[in-house]
Design a protein around this motif. Structure first.
Motif, PDB file in Angstrom:
ATOM      1  N   ARG A 171      38.630  34.274  50.448  1.00 57.14           N
ATOM      2  CA  ARG A 171      37.925  35.491  49.649  1.00 57.14           C
ATOM      3  C   ARG A 171      37.888  35.461  48.338  1.00 57.14           C
ATOM      4  NH1 ARG A 171      41.181  40.574  52.272  1.00 57.14           N
ATOM      5  NH2 ARG A 171      39.551  41.658  51.290  1.00 57.14           N
ATOM      6  N   GLY A 172      36.873  36.053  47.921  1.00 55.93           N
ATOM      7  CA  GLY A 172      36.842  36.110  46.547  1.00 55.93           C
ATOM      8  C   GLY A 172      35.415  35.334  45.729  1.00 55.93           C
ATOM      9  N   PRO A 173      35.211  35.345  44.437  1.00 57.52           N
ATOM     10  CA  PRO A 173      34.022  34.821  43.834  1.00 57.52           C
ATOM     11  C   PRO A 173      34.230  33.274  43.843  1.00 57.52           C
ATOM     12  CG  PRO A 173      35.370  35.609  42.219  1.00 57.52           C
ATOM     13  CD  PRO A 173      36.055  35.982  43.541  1.00 57.52           C
ATOM     14  N   ALA A 174      33.165  32.622  44.309  1.00 57.71           N
ATOM     15  CA  ALA A 174      33.022  31.070  44.277  1.00 57.71           C
ATOM     16  C   ALA A 174      33.355  30.513  42.983  1.00 57.71           C
ATOM     17  CB  ALA A 174      31.841  30.566  44.702  1.00 57.71           C
ATOM     18  N   ASP A 175      33.286  31.153  41.746  1.00 63.25           N
ATOM     19  CA  ASP A 175      33.627  30.491  40.546  1.00 63.25           C
ATOM     20  C   ASP A 175      34.861  31.306  40.038  1.00 63.25           C
ATOM     21  OD1 ASP A 175      32.584  32.958  40.141  1.00 63.25           O
ATOM     22  OD2 ASP A 175      31.368  32.634  38.437  1.00 63.25           O
ATOM     23  N   ALA A 176      35.574  31.583  40.794  1.00 60.54           N
ATOM     24  CA  ALA A 176      36.922  32.408  40.405  1.00 60.54           C
ATOM     25  C   ALA A 176      37.705  31.435  39.587  1.00 60.54           C
ATOM     26  CB  ALA A 176      37.962  32.582  41.743  1.00 60.54           C
ATOM     27  N   PRO A 177      38.629  32.099  38.525  1.00 64.22           N
ATOM     28  CA  PRO A 177      39.229  31.026  37.371  1.00 64.22           C
ATOM     29  C   PRO A 177      40.637  30.571  37.985  1.00 64.22           C
ATOM     30  CG  PRO A 177      39.664  33.402  37.070  1.00 64.22           C
ATOM     31  CD  PRO A 177      38.508  33.390  38.040  1.00 64.22           C
ATOM     32  N   GLY A 178      40.877  30.965  39.183  1.00 66.76           N
ATOM     33  CA  GLY A 178      41.901  30.503  40.002  1.00 66.76           C
ATOM     34  C   GLY A 178      41.986  30.913  41.343  1.00 66.76           C
TER      35      GLY A 178
END
Length: 331
Positions: free
Chosen positions: A119-126
């Motif tokens: 889950r979470g954004p595809a461009d997450a920083p981690g």
């Protein structure tokens, strides 16, 4: 153990997992024996499935499905292994349906020895991997996942061998770093943070010592080591079911010892313990934090096992630790 004693022992775990405390009281007050636990919790989960079908909005449908997943998961804590397997499957389905509605971008990832939701954004920083314990599962720690998501991270909440929906077909493994390595491969990222809860704390710390792509790690109520002879009988029974027999469970417990591995954990490590978490045969995490090169120890004096009674005292600190470490470590 009476039904009332069992319900009292699971109280903070259940409410920490997100079920309504008043409803928990109503459900458990009606139990006449521990054998009624699973069926009663499954019936409660089915009520929420029915509510989901008749909900007036997709938001409400998703909320009801998440609540159903929680009740189905808690049903697996009862003594019946067969009922636990069917409840785990129901929890898995309910969570999947909820995420399909609430988060269309969530992805199911399954590989050798693992399954779960990214889950979470595809461009997450981690990216963070959340690892459950002896009888927990990906459906239990949704508030932890939400807190990590709120910090902009992507989160993979998983079941590993012998855990959650995979308990029906696999057994626990002490060599969890191999599982985490395959998870990182499937995620396609250069590094991850790992959060492990209860026995999952051992899995997370071991993975941090042996899998170089673990860049941040935290444990909650995780053991430094186990002593099979001193473990309470209910814990041994659960371990035997999850390992495929008492002999395999005894061997597994004998491998749970981080004394020699702790100095090899190069990633920043946060160890969280509850001061009221005293289980015979379990050495808590303070020595782990002391032995690790970059270990920090947080003890919450009034916290119990998994600190479901003390969420505000550790959850923001842990999620900030993971977020700051991963985002700060990005080039």
């Amino acid at each position: 153990m009476s039904a009332a004693e069992f319900a009292a022992a699971q109280w903070t775990r259940a409410t920490g997992a997100g079920v309504d405390p008043h409803e928990y009281r109503r459900v458990t007050d009606g139990l006449t024996s521990v054998a009624d636990w699973g069926p009663s919790f499954v019936r409660t989960g089915l009520v929420y499935l029915d509510r989901a079908e008749g909900a007036g909005s997709s938001v409400t449908t998703g909320e009801y499905l998440l609540t159903a997943a929680r009740w189905f998961h808690l049903a697996t804590l009862g003594p019946s292994a067969e009922a636990g397997r069917s409840a785990a499957a129901a929890a898995d389905r309910a969570l999947g349906r909820a995420l399909e509605i609430r988060e269309p971008g969530a992805r199911r990832l399954t590989g050798e020895g693992f399954t779960g939701w990214l889950r979470g954004p595809a461009d997450a920083p981690g990216t963070v991997v959340v690892v459950p314990g002896l009888d927990s599962a990906k459906e239990e720690f949704l508030d932890l996942v939400d807190a990590l998501l709120a910090r902009g991270l992507a989160v993979f909440a998983m079941d590993g061998p012998g855990q959650g929906v995979l308990a029906a077909t696999t057994t626990l493994t002490a060599y969890y770093e191999r599982v985490v390595g395959r998870v990182v491969d499937a995620l396609g990222v250069a590094s991850v943070g790992v959060v492990g809860l209860s026995l999952g704390g051992y899995f997370a710390a071991r993975s941090a010592a042996l899998e170089p792509r673990v860049a941040a790690v935290a444990t909650v109520s995780g053991p430094l080591r186990l002593d099979w002879a001193e473990l309470p009988e209910p814990v041994r029974d659960i371990m035997a079911r999850r390992c495929g027999g008492a002999g395999a469970a005894r061997e597994f417990a004998g491998r749970v010892d981080l004394t020699d591995l702790a100095p090899r954990i190069e990633a920043p490590l946060l160890v969280v313990d509850g001061g009221q978490d005293v289980i015979p045969g379990v050495t808590n995490g303070e020595p782990l934090a002391r032995l690790a090169p970059h270990g920090t120890y947080l003890s919450v004096p009034h916290g119990d096992h998994l600190l479901g009674n003390a969420r505000p005292d550790w959850l923001p600190h842990l999620t900030d630790h993971i977020a700051h470490t991963l985002i700060g470590a990005r080039p």
